[in-house]
Design a protein around this motif. Structure first.
Motif, PDB file in Angstrom:
ATOM      1  N   ALA A  52       0.828  -1.207   0.000  1.00 57.57           N
ATOM      2  CA  ALA A  52       0.000   0.000   0.000  1.00 57.57           C
ATOM      3  C   ALA A  52       0.861   1.255   0.000  1.00 57.57           C
ATOM      4  O   ALA A  52       0.539   2.241  -0.680  1.00 57.57           O
ATOM      5  N   GLU A  53       1.956   1.223   0.745  1.00 54.74           N
ATOM      6  CA  GLU A  53       2.880   2.362   0.763  1.00 54.74           C
ATOM      7  C   GLU A  53       3.455   2.610  -0.627  1.00 54.74           C
ATOM      8  O   GLU A  53       3.515   3.750  -1.091  1.00 54.74           O
ATOM      9  N   GLY A  54       3.869   1.557  -1.296  1.00 59.27           N
ATOM     10  CA  GLY A  54       4.402   1.705  -2.645  1.00 59.27           C
ATOM     11  C   GLY A  54       3.368   2.250  -3.613  1.00 59.27           C
ATOM     12  O   GLY A  54       3.664   3.105  -4.444  1.00 59.27           O
ATOM     13  N   LYS A  55       2.139   1.779  -3.487  1.00 57.36           N
ATOM     14  CA  LYS A  55       1.067   2.247  -4.365  1.00 57.36           C
ATOM     15  C   LYS A  55       0.742   3.716  -4.081  1.00 57.36           C
ATOM     16  O   LYS A  55       0.613   4.517  -5.002  1.00 57.36           O
ATOM     17  N   GLN A  56       0.620   4.062  -2.809  1.00 61.16           N
ATOM     18  CA  GLN A  56       0.299   5.437  -2.420  1.00 61.16           C
ATOM     19  C   GLN A  56       1.389   6.413  -2.852  1.00 61.16           C
ATOM     20  O   GLN A  56       1.101   7.505  -3.331  1.00 61.16           O
ATOM     21  N   MET A  57       2.642   6.009  -2.686  1.00 62.50           N
ATOM     22  CA  MET A  57       3.772   6.909  -2.939  1.00 62.50           C
ATOM     23  C   MET A  57       4.329   6.756  -4.360  1.00 62.50           C
ATOM     24  O   MET A  57       5.240   7.482  -4.743  1.00 62.50           O
ATOM     25  N   HIS A  58       3.818   5.812  -5.118  1.00 60.22           N
ATOM     26  CA  HIS A  58       4.258   5.582  -6.498  1.00 60.22           C
ATOM     27  C   HIS A  58       5.763   5.320  -6.589  1.00 60.22           C
ATOM     28  O   HIS A  58       6.483   5.963  -7.344  1.00 60.22           O
ATOM     29  N   HIS A  59       6.220   4.354  -5.783  1.00 63.66           N
ATOM     30  CA  HIS A  59       7.601   3.891  -5.872  1.00 63.66           C
ATOM     31  C   HIS A  59       7.661   2.410  -5.517  1.00 63.66           C
ATOM     32  O   HIS A  59       6.631   1.796  -5.269  1.00 63.66           O
ATOM     33  N   CYS A  60       8.830   1.832  -5.515  1.00 66.13           N
ATOM     34  CA  CYS A  60       8.969   0.371  -5.447  1.00 66.13           C
ATOM     35  C   CYS A  60       9.354  -0.156  -4.061  1.00 66.13           C
ATOM     36  O   CYS A  60      10.065  -1.146  -3.963  1.00 66.13           O
ATOM     37  N   ILE A  61       8.862   0.446  -2.988  1.00 63.72           N
ATOM     38  CA  ILE A  61       9.224  -0.037  -1.650  1.00 63.72           C
ATOM     39  C   ILE A  61       8.808  -1.497  -1.455  1.00 63.72           C
ATOM     40  O   ILE A  61       9.419  -2.220  -0.677  1.00 63.72           O
ATOM     41  N   GLY A  62       7.822  -1.956  -2.198  1.00 63.89           N
ATOM     42  CA  GLY A  62       7.409  -3.356  -2.107  1.00 63.89           C
ATOM     43  C   GLY A  62       8.520  -4.328  -2.461  1.00 63.89           C
ATOM     44  O   GLY A  62       8.536  -5.459  -2.000  1.00 63.89           O
ATOM     45  N   SER A  63       9.500  -3.870  -3.242  1.00 58.04           N
ATOM     46  CA  SER A  63      10.623  -4.743  -3.605  1.00 58.04           C
ATOM     47  C   SER A  63      11.543  -5.009  -2.410  1.00 58.04           C
ATOM     48  O   SER A  63      12.411  -5.866  -2.485  1.00 58.04           O
ATOM     49  N   TYR A  64      11.335  -4.312  -1.310  1.00 57.35           N
ATOM     50  CA  TYR A  64      12.125  -4.516  -0.091  1.00 57.35           C
ATOM     51  C   TYR A  64      11.540  -5.620   0.791  1.00 57.35           C
ATOM     52  O   TYR A  64      12.017  -5.853   1.895  1.00 57.35           O
ATOM     53  N   ALA A  65      10.490  -6.285   0.339  1.00 54.44           N
ATOM     54  CA  ALA A  65       9.754  -7.234   1.172  1.00 54.44           C
ATOM     55  C   ALA A  65      10.643  -8.290   1.822  1.00 54.44           C
ATOM     56  O   ALA A  65      10.497  -8.576   3.012  1.00 54.44           O
ATOM     57  N   ALA A  66      11.556  -8.887   1.087  1.00 53.20           N
ATOM     58  CA  ALA A  66      12.421  -9.930   1.657  1.00 53.20           C
ATOM     59  C   ALA A  66      13.315  -9.361   2.754  1.00 53.20           C
ATOM     60  O   ALA A  66      13.487  -9.985   3.803  1.00 53.20           O
ATOM     61  N   GLN A  67      13.859  -8.175   2.532  1.00 58.74           N
ATOM     62  CA  GLN A  67      14.718  -7.538   3.544  1.00 58.74           C
ATOM     63  C   GLN A  67      13.920  -7.164   4.784  1.00 58.74           C
ATOM     64  O   GLN A  67      14.400  -7.309   5.903  1.00 58.74           O
ATOM     65  N   VAL A  68      12.688  -6.678   4.580  1.00 56.05           N
ATOM     66  CA  VAL A  68      11.829  -6.325   5.715  1.00 56.05           C
ATOM     67  C   VAL A  68      11.463  -7.586   6.481  1.00 56.05           C
ATOM     68  O   VAL A  68      11.538  -7.623   7.712  1.00 56.05           O
ATOM     69  N   SER A  69      11.104  -8.643   5.761  1.00 58.74           N
ATOM     70  CA  SER A  69      10.745  -9.911   6.397  1.00 58.74           C
ATOM     71  C   SER A  69      11.895 -10.468   7.227  1.00 58.74           C
ATOM     72  O   SER A  69      11.687 -11.019   8.302  1.00 58.74           O
TER      73      SER A  69
END
Length: 81
Positions: free
Chosen positions: A9-26
């Motif tokens: 949702a953050e990536g969608k709202q901000m129009h950037h690729c923070i979702g690609s950090y999922a493995a690092q966040v996990s």
């Protein structure tokens, strides 16, 4: 962000690729925060030696943060990390 959905949702709202950090966040190698004032930003923190520090800060569509925002983030980091 505390879950995969919030990260997307953050990536969608901000129009950037923070979702690609999922493995690092996990893996708890990166922590992601959203800031609203003085401007909307996504902040990624990662280990830097024995402390946590800024890995990346991006605004809407990957805009760079203002000086006022950088100062606010630095004050927050100093107080919490």
């Amino acid at each position: 962000m505390e879950c995969w959905g919030a990260l997307l949702a953050e990536g969608k709202q901000m129009h950037h690729c923070i979702g690609s950090y999922a493995a690092q966040v996990s893996a708890r190698q990166v922590f992601v925060y959203h800031m609203e004032a003085p401007e909307a930003l996504t902040i990624a923190l990662s280990p830097q030696g024995s402390q946590w520090g800024v890995q990346e800060i991006r605004g809407y569509c990957n805009a760079l943060p203002s000086e006022a925002s950088l100062e606010a983030i630095q004050r927050w980091l100093t107080a919490h990390y």
